[in-house]
Design a protein around this motif. Sequence first.
Motif, PDB file in Angstrom:
ATOM      1  N   UNK A 198       0.837  -1.205   0.000  1.00  0.00           N
ATOM      2  CA  UNK A 198       0.000   0.000   0.000  1.00  0.00           C
ATOM      3  C   UNK A 198       0.870   1.254   0.000  1.00  0.00           C
ATOM      4  N   UNK A 199       1.974   1.216   0.749  1.00  0.00           N
ATOM      5  CA  UNK A 199       2.844   2.387   0.878  1.00  0.00           C
ATOM      6  C   UNK A 199       3.434   2.824  -0.459  1.00  0.00           C
ATOM      7  N   UNK A 200       3.566   1.890  -1.392  1.00  0.00           N
ATOM      8  CA  UNK A 200       4.078   2.249  -2.720  1.00  0.00           C
ATOM      9  C   UNK A 200       3.125   3.180  -3.463  1.00  0.00           C
ATOM     10  N   UNK A 201       1.848   3.118  -3.086  1.00  0.00           N
ATOM     11  CA  UNK A 201       0.819   3.857  -3.824  1.00  0.00           C
ATOM     12  C   UNK A 201       0.208   5.008  -3.021  1.00  0.00           C
ATOM     13  N   UNK A 202       0.406   5.008  -1.704  1.00  0.00           N
ATOM     14  CA  UNK A 202      -0.149   6.073  -0.859  1.00  0.00           C
ATOM     15  C   UNK A 202       0.841   7.213  -0.756  1.00  0.00           C
ATOM     16  N   UNK A 203       1.189   7.787  -1.909  1.00  0.00           N
ATOM     17  CA  UNK A 203       2.214   8.829  -1.971  1.00  0.00           C
ATOM     18  C   UNK A 203       1.659  10.065  -2.674  1.00  0.00           C
ATOM     19  N   UNK A 204       2.312  11.181  -2.433  1.00  0.00           N
ATOM     20  CA  UNK A 204       1.999  12.427  -3.115  1.00  0.00           C
ATOM     21  C   UNK A 204       3.194  12.837  -3.959  1.00  0.00           C
ATOM     22  N   UNK A 205       2.960  13.413  -5.150  1.00  0.00           N
ATOM     23  CA  UNK A 205       1.663  13.604  -5.791  1.00  0.00           C
ATOM     24  C   UNK A 205       0.943  12.268  -6.001  1.00  0.00           C
ATOM     25  N   UNK A 206      -0.377  12.311  -5.917  1.00  0.00           N
ATOM     26  CA  UNK A 206      -1.181  11.104  -6.049  1.00  0.00           C
ATOM     27  C   UNK A 206      -0.955  10.458  -7.409  1.00  0.00           C
ATOM     28  N   UNK A 219      -6.286   3.544  -7.009  1.00  0.00           N
ATOM     29  CA  UNK A 219      -7.209   4.233  -6.109  1.00  0.00           C
ATOM     30  C   UNK A 219      -7.298   3.435  -4.812  1.00  0.00           C
ATOM     31  N   UNK A 220      -6.960   4.093  -3.706  1.00  0.00           N
ATOM     32  CA  UNK A 220      -7.072   3.481  -2.389  1.00  0.00           C
ATOM     33  C   UNK A 220      -8.415   3.890  -1.798  1.00  0.00           C
ATOM     34  N   UNK A 221      -9.160   2.904  -1.295  1.00  0.00           N
ATOM     35  CA  UNK A 221     -10.536   3.160  -0.861  1.00  0.00           C
ATOM     36  C   UNK A 221     -10.727   2.708   0.581  1.00  0.00           C
ATOM     37  N   UNK A 253     -13.210   4.688 -10.713  1.00  0.00           N
ATOM     38  CA  UNK A 253     -12.698   5.079 -12.039  1.00  0.00           C
ATOM     39  C   UNK A 253     -13.391   4.330 -13.171  1.00  0.00           C
ATOM     40  N   UNK A 254     -13.465   4.960 -14.326  1.00  0.00           N
ATOM     41  CA  UNK A 254     -14.074   4.326 -15.490  1.00  0.00           C
ATOM     42  C   UNK A 254     -13.215   3.179 -16.015  1.00  0.00           C
ATOM     43  N   UNK A 255     -11.899   3.316 -15.875  1.00  0.00           N
ATOM     44  CA  UNK A 255     -10.985   2.274 -16.348  1.00  0.00           C
ATOM     45  C   UNK A 255     -11.052   1.071 -15.408  1.00  0.00           C
ATOM     46  N   UNK A 256     -11.582  -0.046 -15.899  1.00  0.00           N
ATOM     47  CA  UNK A 256     -11.755  -1.237 -15.068  1.00  0.00           C
ATOM     48  C   UNK A 256     -10.436  -1.944 -14.753  1.00  0.00           C
ATOM     49  N   UNK A 257      -9.332  -1.483 -15.362  1.00  0.00           N
ATOM     50  CA  UNK A 257      -8.019  -2.048 -15.061  1.00  0.00           C
ATOM     51  C   UNK A 257      -7.288  -1.262 -13.976  1.00  0.00           C
ATOM     52  N   UNK A 258      -7.920  -0.230 -13.445  1.00  0.00           N
ATOM     53  CA  UNK A 258      -7.319   0.549 -12.370  1.00  0.00           C
ATOM     54  C   UNK A 258      -7.115  -0.331 -11.134  1.00  0.00           C
ATOM     55  N   UNK A 259      -5.970  -0.196 -10.506  1.00  0.00           N
ATOM     56  CA  UNK A 259      -5.704  -0.928  -9.280  1.00  0.00           C
ATOM     57  C   UNK A 259      -6.546  -0.323  -8.150  1.00  0.00           C
ATOM     58  N   UNK A 260      -7.413  -1.140  -7.555  1.00  0.00           N
ATOM     59  CA  UNK A 260      -8.242  -0.704  -6.429  1.00  0.00           C
ATOM     60  C   UNK A 260      -7.770  -1.419  -5.166  1.00  0.00           C
ATOM     61  N   UNK A 261      -7.423  -0.646  -4.143  1.00  0.00           N
ATOM     62  CA  UNK A 261      -6.981  -1.219  -2.867  1.00  0.00           C
ATOM     63  C   UNK A 261      -7.988  -0.826  -1.789  1.00  0.00           C
ATOM     64  N   UNK A 262      -8.691  -1.799  -1.256  1.00  0.00           N
ATOM     65  CA  UNK A 262      -9.687  -1.551  -0.214  1.00  0.00           C
ATOM     66  C   UNK A 262      -9.098  -1.880   1.162  1.00  0.00           C
ATOM     67  N   UNK A 294     -16.732  -5.663 -12.604  1.00  0.00           N
ATOM     68  CA  UNK A 294     -15.815  -5.860 -13.721  1.00  0.00           C
ATOM     69  C   UNK A 294     -14.407  -5.347 -13.498  1.00  0.00           C
ATOM     70  N   UNK A 295     -14.091  -4.847 -12.296  1.00  0.00           N
ATOM     71  CA  UNK A 295     -12.728  -4.376 -12.031  1.00  0.00           C
ATOM     72  C   UNK A 295     -11.807  -5.579 -11.905  1.00  0.00           C
ATOM     73  N   UNK A 296     -10.666  -5.497 -12.573  1.00  0.00           N
ATOM     74  CA  UNK A 296      -9.794  -6.666 -12.720  1.00  0.00           C
ATOM     75  C   UNK A 296      -8.583  -6.646 -11.794  1.00  0.00           C
ATOM     76  N   UNK A 297      -8.304  -5.486 -11.167  1.00  0.00           N
ATOM     77  CA  UNK A 297      -7.124  -5.369 -10.314  1.00  0.00           C
ATOM     78  C   UNK A 297      -7.551  -4.946  -8.905  1.00  0.00           C
ATOM     79  N   UNK A 298      -8.262  -5.819  -8.237  1.00  0.00           N
ATOM     80  CA  UNK A 298      -8.804  -5.505  -6.912  1.00  0.00           C
ATOM     81  C   UNK A 298      -7.949  -6.177  -5.835  1.00  0.00           C
TER      82      UNK A 298
END
Length: 382
Positions: A54-62, A67-69, A102-111, A132-136
């Motif tokens: 998660x830390x690899x993606x919870x950075x700024x600039x975003x 998308x972290x949820x 996001x509209x892009x269903x290949x977006x990485x979603x981290x819940x 239909x999201x493929x990277x959950x």
Amino acid sequence: MKKHLLASAVVAALALIQAGPLATDAAAAEKATENAAEVARADWYHTLVDAAFVAQHAVLPKPEGVLIIDARPSTRKYDPGHIPTAINIPDTQFDKHIDRLPQDKNTLLIFYCDGVECMLSHKSAFKAEKLGYTQVRVYPAGYPDWLASGHIGAISVPYLKKLMDEGAPMTLIDSRPKERKYDKGHIPGAISLPDSQFDKLVDRLPADKASPLYFYCEGLSCKLSSDSAARAVKLGYTNVKVVPEGYPEWVRLYGAGEGAHAAAAPTAPSIGAGKESGSIAVASLETILKEAPGSVHLIDVRDPNEFATGSFPGAINEPVSKLEDRIDALPIDKPIVFFCGAGGRSGEAHDMAKLYKPALVTYFVNADIKWKSDGSYTITEK
């Protein structure tokens, strides 16, 4: 104690699994997988990650493409503390807020939610997969583990306002440049401690290392606050948080802050039209940049990684790919000048603004623009 041991087991197992080729051998990786399977509950989501991932993606600039949820309730959980850059979609309201995905269903979603005993993130992950999201992914150890792993937490702007209204003890720090940003408007009560001068001005921080410190800067495209917060932690401060949405979100919700009226926008020079309808003449833009940059809102519609390499002083970043969702957040008090690197995306942003919010006064720069490392730039009109 049981919850702590379970969380530790999950984190340890995930760390070995995600090591992949770096694991000591195939047998170790296989054993880690078996351990994770034993620890995980049968109703958990099937693809899990740990704090390091998660830390690899919870950075700024975003970063783009992820998308972290936070699946927890807003006011009671998310607002007082969450993973930086995470948005809040409570699982109980998932269906109402599908449009925030996001509209892009290949977006990485981290819940994630509130630890290994919390099922909200798993439930939301299954719902996203069904859409239909493929990277959950699910971070099962969640926010408690994020803090326990030594990472800095974030609070929302509304929660900051609540603390201020209650008179809660705090030191609120504006990490932006003083003259160019802080003096022109800042959150009431904030002190100026530019990140670039942190070491020289560190005596502005309270002597008590347990004092609550809240750092902010110019929104999700700005990393100054997170950099300063990390410096404060290294100095031994133990109650440090960031306000990632920063001053732009404060202005959107509560209006211009202290200093804004004293630094009222100068009168705008007349805006000359460019060759293409809706564009601004380069000569006119250069006059504004030199004589009255505060008379317009300069909005860079490139991606955050491009924006980070250089832009016009005072510009904010609103990527054109996200602009439709952010259209209502655009400022209305001054003309907007959209720009990018070649004129294509800025023209698209102008057309989008006219279509979805025609009351806005907008222009775009139809030119090739190149920024140099020293802050200078060249503009070649098309």
